[in-house]
Design a protein around this motif. Structure first.
Motif, PDB file in Angstrom:
ATOM      1  N   GLN A 233     -13.603  41.514  40.354  1.00 54.96           N
ATOM      2  CA  GLN A 233     -12.230  41.493  39.836  1.00 54.96           C
ATOM      3  C   GLN A 233     -11.190  41.365  40.942  1.00 54.96           C
ATOM      4  OE1 GLN A 233     -11.629  41.250  36.706  1.00 54.96           O
ATOM      5  NE2 GLN A 233     -13.641  41.761  35.863  1.00 54.96           N
ATOM      6  N   THR A 234     -11.585  40.800  42.076  1.00 56.71           N
ATOM      7  CA  THR A 234     -10.666  40.660  43.204  1.00 56.71           C
ATOM      8  C   THR A 234      -9.339  40.028  42.787  1.00 56.71           C
ATOM      9  OG1 THR A 234     -12.492  40.493  44.789  1.00 56.71           O
ATOM     10  CG2 THR A 234     -10.367  39.610  45.471  1.00 56.71           C
ATOM     11  N   ASP A 235      -9.410  38.979  41.993  1.00 55.52           N
ATOM     12  CA  ASP A 235      -8.200  38.233  41.637  1.00 55.52           C
ATOM     13  C   ASP A 235      -7.393  38.892  40.519  1.00 55.52           C
ATOM     14  OD1 ASP A 235      -8.913  36.333  43.529  1.00 55.52           O
ATOM     15  OD2 ASP A 235      -9.950  35.073  42.078  1.00 55.52           O
ATOM     16  N   ASN A 236      -7.918  39.964  39.925  1.00 55.42           N
ATOM     17  CA  ASN A 236      -7.258  40.575  38.773  1.00 55.42           C
ATOM     18  C   ASN A 236      -6.751  41.992  39.040  1.00 55.42           C
ATOM     19  OD1 ASN A 236      -7.854  38.322  37.069  1.00 55.42           O
ATOM     20  ND2 ASN A 236      -9.933  39.094  36.832  1.00 55.42           N
ATOM     21  N   LEU A 237      -6.806  42.445  40.285  1.00 53.47           N
ATOM     22  CA  LEU A 237      -6.483  43.848  40.559  1.00 53.47           C
ATOM     23  C   LEU A 237      -5.058  44.203  40.146  1.00 53.47           C
ATOM     24  CD1 LEU A 237      -8.212  44.360  44.016  1.00 53.47           C
ATOM     25  CD2 LEU A 237      -9.013  45.132  41.778  1.00 53.47           C
ATOM     26  N   GLU A 238      -4.106  43.381  40.498  1.00 53.60           N
ATOM     27  CA  GLU A 238      -2.725  43.724  40.167  1.00 53.60           C
ATOM     28  C   GLU A 238      -2.479  43.655  38.663  1.00 53.60           C
ATOM     29  OE1 GLU A 238       1.649  43.374  42.156  1.00 53.60           O
ATOM     30  OE2 GLU A 238       0.160  41.845  42.665  1.00 53.60           O
ATOM     31  N   ALA A 239      -3.118  42.714  37.997  1.00 57.84           N
ATOM     32  CA  ALA A 239      -3.000  42.641  36.539  1.00 57.84           C
ATOM     33  C   ALA A 239      -3.605  43.886  35.887  1.00 57.84           C
ATOM     34  CB  ALA A 239      -3.689  41.384  36.014  1.00 57.84           C
ATOM     35  N   LEU A 240      -4.707  44.375  36.438  1.00 55.50           N
ATOM     36  CA  LEU A 240      -5.329  45.598  35.923  1.00 55.50           C
ATOM     37  C   LEU A 240      -4.431  46.809  36.174  1.00 55.50           C
ATOM     38  CD1 LEU A 240      -9.013  44.911  37.011  1.00 55.50           C
ATOM     39  CD2 LEU A 240      -8.197  45.104  34.652  1.00 55.50           C
ATOM     40  N   ILE A 241      -3.810  46.856  37.344  1.00 56.03           N
ATOM     41  CA  ILE A 241      -2.875  47.943  37.641  1.00 56.03           C
ATOM     42  C   ILE A 241      -1.747  47.948  36.615  1.00 56.03           C
ATOM     43  CG2 ILE A 241      -1.125  48.745  39.286  1.00 56.03           C
ATOM     44  CD1 ILE A 241      -2.983  47.664  41.530  1.00 56.03           C
ATOM     45  N   ASP A 242      -1.181  46.780  36.381  1.00 58.15           N
ATOM     46  CA  ASP A 242      -0.048  46.683  35.457  1.00 58.15           C
ATOM     47  C   ASP A 242      -0.461  46.964  34.014  1.00 58.15           C
ATOM     48  OD1 ASP A 242       1.677  46.111  37.536  1.00 58.15           O
ATOM     49  OD2 ASP A 242       1.480  43.934  37.310  1.00 58.15           O
ATOM     50  N   ALA A 243      -1.739  46.743  33.706  1.00 58.49           N
ATOM     51  CA  ALA A 243      -2.238  47.043  32.359  1.00 58.49           C
ATOM     52  C   ALA A 243      -2.496  48.530  32.162  1.00 58.49           C
ATOM     53  CB  ALA A 243      -3.513  46.258  32.085  1.00 58.49           C
ATOM     54  N   GLY A 244      -2.619  49.283  33.264  1.00 64.18           N
ATOM     55  CA  GLY A 244      -2.798  50.728  33.138  1.00 64.18           C
ATOM     56  C   GLY A 244      -3.989  51.317  33.863  1.00 64.18           C
ATOM     57  N   ILE A 245      -4.763  50.499  34.555  1.00 66.86           N
ATOM     58  CA  ILE A 245      -5.911  51.016  35.298  1.00 66.86           C
ATOM     59  C   ILE A 245      -5.426  51.696  36.580  1.00 66.86           C
ATOM     60  CG2 ILE A 245      -8.059  50.433  36.489  1.00 66.86           C
ATOM     61  CD1 ILE A 245      -8.197  50.172  33.441  1.00 66.86           C
ATOM     62  N   SER A 246      -5.951  52.899  36.839  1.00 67.85           N
ATOM     63  CA  SER A 246      -5.611  53.621  38.065  1.00 67.85           C
ATOM     64  C   SER A 246      -6.822  53.878  38.943  1.00 67.85           C
ATOM     65  CB  SER A 246      -4.941  54.962  37.729  1.00 67.85           C
ATOM     66  OG  SER A 246      -3.696  54.761  37.107  1.00 67.85           O
ATOM     67  N   SER A 247      -8.018  53.829  38.367  1.00 71.43           N
ATOM     68  CA  SER A 247      -9.251  54.068  39.133  1.00 71.43           C
ATOM     69  C   SER A 247     -10.090  52.802  39.105  1.00 71.43           C
ATOM     70  CB  SER A 247     -10.032  55.240  38.545  1.00 71.43           C
ATOM     71  OG  SER A 247     -11.230  55.451  39.259  1.00 71.43           O
ATOM     72  N   PHE A 248     -10.424  52.304  40.281  1.00 73.76           N
ATOM     73  CA  PHE A 248     -11.106  51.015  40.420  1.00 73.76           C
ATOM     74  C   PHE A 248     -12.514  51.270  40.947  1.00 73.76           C
ATOM     75  CE2 PHE A 248      -6.617  50.488  40.509  1.00 73.76           C
ATOM     76  CZ  PHE A 248      -6.396  49.355  39.739  1.00 73.76           C
ATOM     77  N   LYS A 249     -13.490  51.041  40.081  1.00 78.38           N
ATOM     78  CA  LYS A 249     -14.852  51.517  40.322  1.00 78.38           C
ATOM     79  C   LYS A 249     -15.780  50.398  40.778  1.00 78.38           C
ATOM     80  CE  LYS A 249     -18.261  54.546  38.138  1.00 78.38           C
ATOM     81  NZ  LYS A 249     -18.492  55.398  36.945  1.00 78.38           N
ATOM     82  N   ILE A 250     -16.508  50.679  41.846  1.00 77.87           N
ATOM     83  CA  ILE A 250     -17.529  49.767  42.359  1.00 77.87           C
ATOM     84  C   ILE A 250     -18.888  50.249  41.867  1.00 77.87           C
ATOM     85  CG2 ILE A 250     -18.622  48.876  44.455  1.00 77.87           C
ATOM     86  CD1 ILE A 250     -15.924  49.491  45.888  1.00 77.87           C
ATOM     87  N   GLU A 251     -19.668  49.341  41.305  1.00 82.82           N
ATOM     88  CA  GLU A 251     -21.029  49.675  40.869  1.00 82.82           C
ATOM     89  C   GLU A 251     -21.971  49.631  42.071  1.00 82.82           C
ATOM     90  OE1 GLU A 251     -25.149  48.763  39.959  1.00 82.82           O
ATOM     91  OE2 GLU A 251     -23.727  47.383  40.899  1.00 82.82           O
ATOM     92  N   GLY A 252     -23.056  50.430  42.019  1.00 83.05           N
ATOM     93  CA  GLY A 252     -24.065  50.251  43.055  1.00 83.05           C
ATOM     94  C   GLY A 252     -24.647  51.490  43.685  1.00 83.05           C
ATOM     95  N   ARG A 253     -25.022  52.509  42.893  1.00 77.22           N
ATOM     96  CA  ARG A 253     -25.620  53.705  43.500  1.00 77.22           C
ATOM     97  C   ARG A 253     -27.016  53.456  44.063  1.00 77.22           C
ATOM     98  NH1 ARG A 253     -26.272  58.532  40.251  1.00 77.22           N
ATOM     99  NH2 ARG A 253     -25.628  57.528  38.331  1.00 77.22           N
ATOM    100  N   LEU A 254     -27.603  52.309  43.746  1.00 76.18           N
ATOM    101  CA  LEU A 254     -28.918  51.981  44.303  1.00 76.18           C
ATOM    102  C   LEU A 254     -28.835  50.899  45.370  1.00 76.18           C
ATOM    103  CD1 LEU A 254     -31.112  52.008  41.052  1.00 76.18           C
ATOM    104  CD2 LEU A 254     -30.782  53.837  42.708  1.00 76.18           C
ATOM    105  N   LYS A 255     -27.624  50.437  45.679  1.00 76.88           N
ATOM    106  CA  LYS A 255     -27.467  49.376  46.677  1.00 76.88           C
ATOM    107  C   LYS A 255     -27.565  49.936  48.092  1.00 76.88           C
ATOM    108  CE  LYS A 255     -26.623  46.091  43.622  1.00 76.88           C
ATOM    109  NZ  LYS A 255     -25.266  45.889  43.130  1.00 76.88           N
ATOM    110  N   ASP A 256     -27.760  49.017  49.064  1.00 77.97           N
ATOM    111  CA  ASP A 256     -27.945  49.466  50.448  1.00 77.97           C
ATOM    112  C   ASP A 256     -26.605  49.743  51.127  1.00 77.97           C
ATOM    113  OD1 ASP A 256     -26.882  46.997  51.302  1.00 77.97           O
ATOM    114  OD2 ASP A 256     -28.871  46.080  51.444  1.00 77.97           O
TER     115      ASP A 256
END
Length: 638
Positions: A233-256
């Protein structure tokens, strides 16, 4: 002598943003914070939805202690459904986690809300299927302070939810996408007795399969038809902020660890750039990060990238060719020699620099069917790179001129990330001042947290006042490996005193230690919200898809107005064909057979052949959803 003085800032009017990173273990979590995470989520010893990512309470306590130095937070994923015989163990663990300093629990099972809980904040997992304002309002009423929204939502839907609640809204911005709505998948349990709701998903959806119509026409063979590209969602971060998102979550508890560092740093830079140009936003934690590499998420594990449904349905969400990491496109082979290949990188659109040890891969085309499949995905390692001429130990026979090559292991990039690759510092000002029997030093950080230390000493005037002032500033500014970086030193003594370097160092160390203690003392964990027991759940009846696994959860829903409650699918009481997965990914749309897009097409069922198993696809065009329907193979075997 050391003294501590706390200054509480005026009420913040800026909206606080949170970059939330995964942590396989405590050391990963510490690196995530060093690379810019405002919070990390981690699995505890049990009940986390990643069976192979558990951690001891002691390690989580170590992570929390480090995080709180930066006023960053630690969330523990306790987001599996619980069986009745696990309830007491879960309650005991929750208290241990609270006493270890954990800031919040991420939960799925509503039975947890019926337990004797400490005053710890509760976050509603994405597994609770959070797609509507009505559901979100209810979760707020029963005591949740943060909710992980469904990945399938678009901007207007997020905006509608944000308008209905005071909760912090969390949204996945990067990483693997489950093809199913979270919490609405029983495919793995039905066929392997490994429940996604219990943290043991077998990822059956990543397997190759065939797609046929009701009439037996074959539409696809040996393709990964339920495998999606990865979220970006790199290109949508500001749109998400303006829509009401405050916590931006990265998936990957099994990644290196290199994935974690690279992706966290990338989004830290992206969010910082947005914050820097707006005066209504700030990061929720403290400290600025510097990196000795250029973050590039394309270089870490991904299956391609999609923004999924954030900007409505698009044609490029699936990744049928392979569920593996193909990497960045680097160009086509122009020459094949006995022990080398040459690559033209123009099609990559980048200035590609190759390294000894790079890992490359490529598809071998099925020329008869013009189809790509990962059974023909091959890889090789570069022994020596000489510009765009790459020397190999052995040149595979299927490498031909014109084959497109990808790099899925950049040796130089990975080597950099496997070392110390980031620092995180909090900016401070210093003030040196006179005391009755010596001098004192006050250090104040940019968040107005302050601490002082004093030193008893003889005060003899320095011979060279200007030179002494310069030396004092230089000596006081030696903050080294501490959490702090100096902005300026103010010298408020009557004149420049002669002070040995050892005394200045002692004074600085004491003041730094006092400031670290003051910062920890100033940190306050979020409080748990009140549970309104009179709140009404938006549904009167719950099917097995609501994942009610224990009597506590059943009691919770009954208390909130639900009349009819089915047992969760894991109880193996569903004996008929049923939806094993509900997804917004639609194979009719993927193959240009959508009744909304193509006139005259009917939404007849289709079939997936996965190995020896045949699964029925049913389409709900009104909701734009696809269901995989089948029976519980475990019941059949009994």
């Amino acid at each position: 002598m050391v003294s501590v003085e706390l200054f509480t800032p005026e009420a913040l009017v800026k909206r606080q943003l949170e970059l939330l990173a995964p942590a396989k273990n405590a050391d990963y979590g510490i690196e995530a914070i060093r690379h810019g995470a405002d919070a990390v989520y981690i699995g505890g010893p049990a009940f986390g939805a990643r069976h192979n990512a558990g951690n001891s309470v002691e390690d989580i306590a170590r992570l929390a202690e480090f995080a709180h130095r930066y006023h960053a937070q630690v969330f523990v994923a306790l987001n599996t459904i619980l069986m009745d015989n696990e309830i007491d163990k879960a309650q005991k663990l929750i208290w241990e986690l609270y006493e270890a300093g954990v800031d919040a629990l991420i939960i799925q099972d509503m039975g947890v809300l019926q337990l004797d809980l400490p005053p710890i904040a509760l976050h509603a997992s994405t597994q609770t299927d959070n797609r509507s304002p009505e559901k979100t309002v209810f979760l707020e009423q029963v005591g949740f302070s943060q909710v992980v929204l469904a990945r399938e939502l678009n901007i207007p839907q997020i905006r509608d939810i944000a308008a209905s609640t005071k909760m912090k809204l969390e949204f996945f911005i990067h990483g693997a996408l489950c093809v199913s709505y979270s919490g609405l998948c029983n495919l793995s349990h039905a066929y392997s007795n490994r429940s996604a709701n219990r943290g043991e998903c077998s990822q059956m959806c990543r397997l190759p399969c065939n797609l046929t119509t009701r009439d037996g026409d074959v539409l696809a063979e040996n393709q990964h038809l339920l495998s999606l590209k990865d979220n970006n969602q790199t290109d949508n971060l500001e749109a998400l902020i303006d829509a009401g998102i405050s916590s931006f979550k990265i998936e990957g508890r099994l990644k290196d660890i290199t994935y974690l560092k690279n992706v966290t740093a990338h989004y830290r830079q992206q969010l910082d750039a947005i914050i820097a140009k707006r005066n209504d936003l700030e990061s929720i934690s403290h400290g600025r990060c510097e990196f000795n590499f250029t973050p590039d998420p394309d270089k870490s594990f991904n299956r391609g990238k999609t923004d999924y449904f954030v900007n409505e349905r698009t044609e490029a969400i699936e990744h049928f060719s392979s569920p593996k990491f193909i990497g960045e496109k680097i160009g086509r082979i122009t020459q094949v020699g006995k022990d080398f290949i040459k690559i033209d990188t123009k099609e990559s659109g980048k200035d590609i620099q190759f390294n000894n040890g790079d890992g490359l891969c490529y598809f071998v085309e099925h020329y008869e069917t013009q189809r790509l499949s990962d059974d023909k995905l091959s890889g090789l390692r570069v022994n020596r790179a000489d510009g765009h001429t790459l020397y190999l130990t052995e040149v595979p026979k299927d490498l031909k001129v014109g084959v497109m090559m990808f790099r899925n292991f950049d040796h130089k990039f990975e080597a950099t990330l496997n070392k110390d690759s980031a620092t995180r510092k909090i900016t401070v000002d210093m003030k040196l001042f006179d005391t009755d029997d010596g001098v004192g030093l006050t250090i104040t950080d940019v968040h107005n947290i302050s601490a002082s230390a004093t030193l008893i000493c003889d005060k003899a005037p320095a011979n060279d006042q200007a030179k002494t002032a310069d030396n004092l500033k230089k000596q006081l500014g030696k903050l080294g490996s501490s959490d702090f970086v100096l902005n300026k030193v103010n010298l408020h003594t009557a004149q420049m005193w002669f002070l040995p370097a050892s005394m200045i160092n002692e004074l600085r160390r004491d003041a730094v230690s006092a400031l670290m203690a003051a910062r920890v003392a100033a940190y306050k964990r979020p409080e748990r919200w009140v549970h309104d027991k009179s709140a009404r759940f938006p549904q009167k009846a719950l099917s097995f898809l609501s994942n009610v696994a224990n009597e506590k959860a059943k009691s919770f829903y009954e208390q909130h107005g639900v009349i009819q409650i089915e047992d969760t699918y894991e109880k193996n009481t569903v004996l008929h064909d049923a939806p094993l997965m509900v997804t917004k990914h639609c194979l009719r749309y993927s193959f240009n057979l959508c009744p909304k897009e193509v006139e005259g097409i009917k939404a007849e069922p289709m079939f997936l052949d996965v190995g020896k198993d045949k699964l029925k696809l049913v389409f709900d065009c009104h909701k734009c959803e696809m269901m995989i329907v089948g029976s519980n193979q475990l019941v059949k075997q009994q």
